[in-house]
Design a protein around this motif. Structure first.
Motif, PDB file in Angstrom:
ATOM      1  N   ASP A 192      -6.912  -0.717   1.165  1.00 44.55           N
ATOM      2  CA  ASP A 192      -6.403  -1.889   1.884  1.00 44.55           C
ATOM      3  C   ASP A 192      -6.465  -1.543   3.364  1.00 44.55           C
ATOM      4  N   THR A 240       4.242  -1.614  -2.996  1.00 46.04           N
ATOM      5  CA  THR A 240       5.224  -2.670  -3.246  1.00 46.04           C
ATOM      6  C   THR A 240       5.366  -2.887  -4.752  1.00 46.04           C
ATOM      7  N   GLY A 259       8.636  -7.595   2.741  1.00 47.92           N
ATOM      8  CA  GLY A 259       8.193  -6.864   1.547  1.00 47.92           C
ATOM      9  C   GLY A 259       6.837  -7.333   1.061  1.00 47.92           C
ATOM     10  N   GLY A 260       6.112  -8.068   1.896  1.00 49.96           N
ATOM     11  CA  GLY A 260       4.746  -8.486   1.536  1.00 49.96           C
ATOM     12  C   GLY A 260       4.689  -9.890   0.997  1.00 49.96           C
ATOM     13  N   HIS A 261       3.496 -10.278   0.575  1.00 45.94           N
ATOM     14  CA  HIS A 261       3.318 -11.621   0.018  1.00 45.94           C
ATOM     15  C   HIS A 261       4.125 -11.743  -1.274  1.00 45.94           C
ATOM     16  N   MET A 309       0.174 -12.474  -5.085  1.00 41.03           N
ATOM     17  CA  MET A 309      -0.468 -11.208  -5.437  1.00 41.03           C
ATOM     18  C   MET A 309      -0.998 -11.253  -6.869  1.00 41.03           C
ATOM     19  N   PHE A 335      -4.433  -9.408  -7.200  1.00 36.42           N
ATOM     20  CA  PHE A 335      -4.488  -8.200  -8.028  1.00 36.42           C
ATOM     21  C   PHE A 335      -5.165  -8.447  -9.380  1.00 36.42           C
ATOM     22  N   GLU A 358       4.539  -5.471  -6.326  1.00 37.66           N
ATOM     23  CA  GLU A 358       3.330  -6.136  -6.855  1.00 37.66           C
ATOM     24  C   GLU A 358       2.224  -5.099  -7.077  1.00 37.66           C
ATOM     25  N   THR A 359       2.120  -4.144  -6.148  1.00 36.51           N
ATOM     26  CA  THR A 359       1.142  -3.079  -6.330  1.00 36.51           C
ATOM     27  C   THR A 359       1.482  -2.288  -7.602  1.00 36.51           C
ATOM     28  N   HIS A 399      -0.417  -1.075  -0.052  1.00 38.81           N
ATOM     29  CA  HIS A 399       1.001  -1.178   0.279  1.00 38.81           C
ATOM     30  C   HIS A 399       1.774  -0.875  -1.002  1.00 38.81           C
ATOM     31  N   LEU A 416       4.836  -7.626   5.877  1.00 36.99           N
ATOM     32  CA  LEU A 416       5.016  -6.489   4.961  1.00 36.99           C
ATOM     33  C   LEU A 416       6.292  -5.745   5.296  1.00 36.99           C
TER      34      LEU A 416
HETATM   35  N1  ADE Z   1      -0.469  -7.289   0.860  1.00 35.40           N
HETATM   36  C1  ADE Z   1       0.228  -8.361   1.246  1.00 35.40           C
HETATM   37  N2  ADE Z   1       1.307  -8.525   0.484  1.00 35.40           N
HETATM   38  C2  ADE Z   1       1.312  -7.518  -0.425  1.00 35.40           C
HETATM   39  C3  ADE Z   1       2.173  -7.171  -1.483  1.00 35.40           C
HETATM   40  N3  ADE Z   1       3.258  -7.890  -1.782  1.00 35.40           N
HETATM   41  N4  ADE Z   1       1.848  -6.078  -2.200  1.00 35.40           N
HETATM   42  C4  ADE Z   1       0.759  -5.367  -1.905  1.00 35.40           C
HETATM   43  N5  ADE Z   1      -0.097  -5.647  -0.937  1.00 35.40           N
HETATM   44  C5  ADE Z   1       0.174  -6.734  -0.187  1.00 35.40           C
END
Ligand code: ADE
Length: 417
Positions: free
Chosen positions: A125, A55, A344-346, A351, A355, A57-58, A53, A340
């Motif tokens: 993922d 994002t 916007g995801g966790h 993360m 990560f 965090e990624t 994803h 998501l």
């Molecule tokens: N999967 C769940 N939440 C996410 C995030 N914030 N960033 C990337 N992958 C995720």
């Protein structure tokens, strides 16, 4: 800045940089790993192909890989989860990004472009990238030293490939690390139920929430729905998990019965057709449907489309379907991962754990790949424990240690009653 990319608009980069900056400030464990990567360059000469994803965090993870010496190509693991400003910021940081919000038609083409860059490590993922490489880009496989899979659904698919002897690269199941599964799946997806509040500002207290499944994700969702005052019903196919749900204080029953009472239904099972036309017909007027499982197959949107006589877009995240019997159902995020798409995801703090495991697993693969077979491995326990230790340190939490006498006792069998 790289010239290899396809994103919405590079002009969004400055907003993306601020967003990534905020995420990184909440990911102290990953930042510790980044400092070490920056110093020792464990990923020098490694090329990474990631399908995640896209994002903030990624981005924090990708930048950690870059500073560790890797070159990276990134595509999206869901058509609706890409944050376009983050994609732009990464392009400015020299990452080849092929992702934009709403990309359905070129979803697989973007993966092909990642594979064309001959990655040494695949980070996935949901396993779409790894499966695609095996199906139609086998030429890319000999230079792959290993892959890492982030999610339960993806690990399930890869384990089936492994059992059928179809896997041509070693895979590490990042999802199965304790510091991933017990936190990301439970507290991340668990908190994800508030996507219903953001989308519709509905009240949970006094409502009946039906949760399909009782794995780590659903367990978290049930816990949080209960905390918000809902009456929670769990549905399961696994007798042990069903029993666990009962002893955790939830009502358990088949879906066909549960949906008659439901005000909100959440799915996170990794399976398809959890909700189909028979269920829709029996639902109450106003029922909200949210999928938090990886793929958009849990709620049969096809059945819902066929069955409905009218569809109204309520807002950015919600569609109202009116059935021939006059009842209205509310579907979140087109049946795709609601947390998501809507939130916007966790959160970054979660993360940070997932990560950190991904980062250390990539380092592990570069050192150990020659000793690995083409099967699915768990993350080494030492990495898991080290991430937990580092996270506790960042939270300024100390724990006890055994003294010498205790250590000898727990390693012996002689002493009894
Ligand atoms: N999967 C769940 N939440 C996410 C995030 N914030 N960033 C990337 N992958 C995720």
């Amino acid at each position: 800045m790289t010239s290899n990319y396809k994103i919405k608009d590079v002009g969004l980069a400055s907003q993306g940089q601020i967003s990534i900056y905020l995420a990184e400030s909440r990911m102290p464990t990953l930042m510790k790993i980044r400092s070490s990567f920056e110093k020792h360059k464990p990923l020098e000469n490694i090329s990474i192909g990631a399908c995640l994803h896209v994002t903030r965090e990624t981005a924090a993870l990708i930048r950690t890989f870059s500073l560790g010496g890797a070159s990276i190509a990134l595509c999206a693991s869901n058509p609706l989860s890409t944050q376009d400003d983050v994609a732009a910021a990464l392009v400015k940081d020299n990452v080849s990004v092929y992702a934009w919000h709403g990309n359905d038609s070129e979803y697989y083409d973007c993966m092909r472009r990642v594979l064309d860059q001959k990655p040494n490590i695949l980070i996935d993922d949901g396993a779409d990238l790894i499966v695609l490489a095996h199906k139609e880009r086998q030429k890319a496989l000999p230079t792959v030293i290993g892959a890492q899979e982030e999610t339960t659904t993806g690990v399930n698919r890869l384990q089936i490939m492994s059992c059928k002897k179809l896997l041509k690269i070693p895979v590490i199941a990042v999802n199965n690390a304790k510091t991933k599964m017990m936190f990301d799946n439970r507290y991340g997806t668990g908190q994800g139920i508030i996507s219903v509040i953001k989308a519709l500002n509905t009240l949970f207290a006094g409502k009946t929430a039906v949760i399909a499944g009782y794995g780590w994700c659903s367990r978290g969702m049930a816990m949080r729905a209960k905390g918000l005052g809902a009456n929670v019903i769990v549905t399961e196919i696994d007798p042990i998990r069903a029993l666990e749900a009962v002893m955790d204080g939830f009502r358990v029953m088949p879906m066909a019965k549960a949906i008659k009472e439901a005000d909100i239904v959440f799915t996170a099972t990794s399976c398809k057709d959890v909700l189909t036309k028979h269920h829709f017909i029996d639902m109450k007027d106003g029922t909200i449907l949210a999928n938090l499982g990886h793929f958009n197959v849990e709620i049969s949107v096809e059945d819902l489309e066929k069955l409905s006589k009218k569809k109204v877009k309520i807002n950015e995240y919600v569609e109202e379907y009116e059935l021939p019997n006059g009842k209205r159902l509310y579907l979140l995020g087109e049946g795709r991962l609601a947390n998501l798409v809507i939130l916007g995801g966790h959160p970054s703090e979660i993360m940070d754990l997932s990560f950190s495991i991904q980062a250390l697993t990539a380092k592990y693969l570069t050192v150990n790949h020659a000793n690995l077979e083409n099967i699915v491995y768990d993350v080494p326990e030492e990495i898991d424990k080290n991430v937990a230790i580092a996270k506790l340190e960042t939270m300024n939490i100390q724990i006890d240690t055994l003294n010498k006498v205790q250590e000898a006792y727990v390693k012996s069998f002689e002493e009894g009653t």
